[in-house]
Design an enzyme around this catalytic site. Structure first.
Site, mmCIF file in Angstrom:
data_model
loop_
_atom_site.group_PDB
_atom_site.id
_atom_site.type_symbol
_atom_site.label_atom_id
_atom_site.label_comp_id
_atom_site.label_asym_id
_atom_site.label_seq_id
_atom_site.Cartn_x
_atom_site.Cartn_y
_atom_site.Cartn_z
ATOM 1 N N ASP A 1 21.720 -23.658 -29.408
ATOM 2 C CA ASP A 1 20.293 -23.901 -29.647
ATOM 3 C C ASP A 1 19.859 -23.353 -31.011
ATOM 4 O O ASP A 1 18.814 -23.733 -31.532
ATOM 5 C CB ASP A 1 19.452 -23.174 -28.583
ATOM 6 C CG ASP A 1 18.997 -24.093 -27.464
ATOM 7 O OD1 ASP A 1 18.783 -25.290 -27.735
ATOM 8 O OD2 ASP A 1 18.839 -23.604 -26.332
ATOM 9 N N GLN B 1 18.335 -23.143 -20.695
ATOM 10 C CA GLN B 1 17.186 -24.031 -20.775
ATOM 11 C C GLN B 1 15.884 -23.226 -20.665
ATOM 12 O O GLN B 1 15.751 -22.359 -19.806
ATOM 13 C CB GLN B 1 17.269 -25.086 -19.655
ATOM 14 C CG GLN B 1 16.197 -26.161 -19.706
ATOM 15 C CD GLN B 1 16.279 -27.070 -20.925
ATOM 16 O OE1 GLN B 1 17.347 -27.222 -21.553
ATOM 17 N NE2 GLN B 1 15.170 -27.676 -21.298
ATOM 18 N N LYS C 1 21.296 -33.896 -21.014
ATOM 19 C CA LYS C 1 22.204 -33.172 -21.922
ATOM 20 C C LYS C 1 23.630 -33.213 -21.375
ATOM 21 O O LYS C 1 24.582 -33.460 -22.116
ATOM 22 C CB LYS C 1 21.749 -31.708 -22.084
ATOM 23 C CG LYS C 1 20.513 -31.541 -22.953
ATOM 24 C CD LYS C 1 19.973 -30.106 -22.952
ATOM 25 C CE LYS C 1 18.650 -30.043 -23.701
ATOM 26 N NZ LYS C 1 17.980 -28.745 -23.660
HETATM 27 N N1 GUN Z 1 13.217 -26.534 -23.595
HETATM 28 C C1 GUN Z 1 12.604 -27.497 -24.325
HETATM 29 N N2 GUN Z 1 13.318 -27.768 -25.448
HETATM 30 C C2 GUN Z 1 14.389 -26.958 -25.422
HETATM 31 C C3 GUN Z 1 15.500 -26.782 -26.290
HETATM 32 O O1 GUN Z 1 15.639 -27.414 -27.338
HETATM 33 N N3 GUN Z 1 16.413 -25.851 -25.896
HETATM 34 C C4 GUN Z 1 16.264 -25.123 -24.746
HETATM 35 N N4 GUN Z 1 17.193 -24.223 -24.475
HETATM 36 N N5 GUN Z 1 15.247 -25.263 -23.934
HETATM 37 C C5 GUN Z 1 14.322 -26.173 -24.257
#
Ligand code: GUN
Length: 287
Positions: A118, A95, A51
């Site tokens: 998100d 996350q 990311k």
């Molecule tokens: N863990 C797995 N997928 C995601 C996501 O799309 N966002 C976040 N914040 N954590 C994750």
């Protein structure tokens, strides 16, 4: 045929890169995303690294805050408060999963909804539920719908969409988006009776269950469009590690109209949509 998520994601990122350059020259502001990562989960570390890399590549600022496993909920909340109040930060992402001693929903609720890239905050889920355009829409569901449209075109009216999985991250929001697109939507899950028969009704089948090769060819309607959200690590008969989805791809490919491969389907779209949400949050910060 395959729906090439890598290609669709690249096109989206190229378009965003142009918009980001315009935004910077117009407003003198560089959009920025801060990612908080708590603990040592190795998959999470890989996702976050990716990311951060993609955010920087496209011309946005990416800050990463890595905290140890034993971080307290109070400390994490205090970090969020600082980020919420910092005007130079447009997007905040915590996350998941978080260590068990931290209450995930308390953390998500503490993120400023306008910075919640998100789209997990209840304000954003509520806006999505109500069909309000200001909703920040969760990234994976957004990517799923873009991939469906890549194959079927923009008008999905009247299609029967079956979503297997009812999580807040994928199943529920993707069902809401497909409903907004005038699909007839069925949400199936672990307690659904006659799941194969339900799936056989699907013009569009979105699968997010987290079980390798769960959906069999016999469940699939001839010509259906299949979006496979699963990422499962398995060992092959030869003892090699392999990534597979929630759909029995090798058997289903001959029967469906189109399917997203794993890897190279939904995964790249999730990050591209995160970048899109970050730019949107930066634009909205000027309002
Ligand atoms: N863990 C797995 N997928 C995601 C996501 O799309 N966002 C976040 N914040 N954590 C994750």
């Amino acid at each position: 045929m395959n729906i090439d998520g890598t290609l669709v994601a690249k096109k989206l990122r190229d378009k965003l890169a142009v918009e980001i350059t315009e935004f910077k020259s117009c407003h003198g502001i560089q959009p920025s995303l801060t990612v908080l990562l708590v603990g040592e989960d190795s998959a999470s570390h890989i996702y976050v690294k990716n990311k951060v890399k993609k955010t920087q590549e496209i011309g946005m600022i990416s800050n990463e805050i890595k905290l140890p496993f034993n971080t307290s909920q109070g400390y994490l909340l205090s970090q969020l408060e600082k980020l919420n109040n910092d005007n130079s930060i447009h997007g905040i992402l915590v996350q998941l999963p978080l260590p068990k001693h931290i209450d995930e929903s308390a953390i998500i609720s503490a993120i400023n909804p306008n910075k919640d890239v998100d789209g997990f905050h209840a304000i954003n889920s509520g806006r999505l539920f109500n069909g309000e355009s200001e909703a920040i829409v969760p990234c994976t569901p957004q990517g799923c719908v873009m991939l469906v449209k890549q194959h079927l075109g923009d008008d999905l009216s009247g299609k029967h969409a079956v979503v297997i999985g009812r999580s807040n991250i994928v199943g529920k929001p993707v069902a809401m988006l497909l409903l907004q697109e005038n699909c007839t939507v069925t949400i199936a899950h672990s307690q659904t009776i006659n799941l194969p028969e339900v799936c056989q009704q699907a013009d569009i089948l979105v699968v997010a269950v987290g079980i390798a090769k769960f959906v069999k060819a016999a469940w699939v309607k001839e010509g259906a469009t299949i979006i496979d959200v699963g990422i499962n690590r398995i060992l092959t008969d030869e003892g090699k590690k392999k990534l597979v989805g929630d759909v029995d791809y090798d058997a289903v490919i001959a029967k469906c109209g189109a399917i997203t491969p794993v890897p190279g389907g939904v995964g790249p779209m999730t990050i591209a949509c995160l970048l899109k949400n970050t730019l949107t949050a930066a634009k909205n910060s000027l309002r």
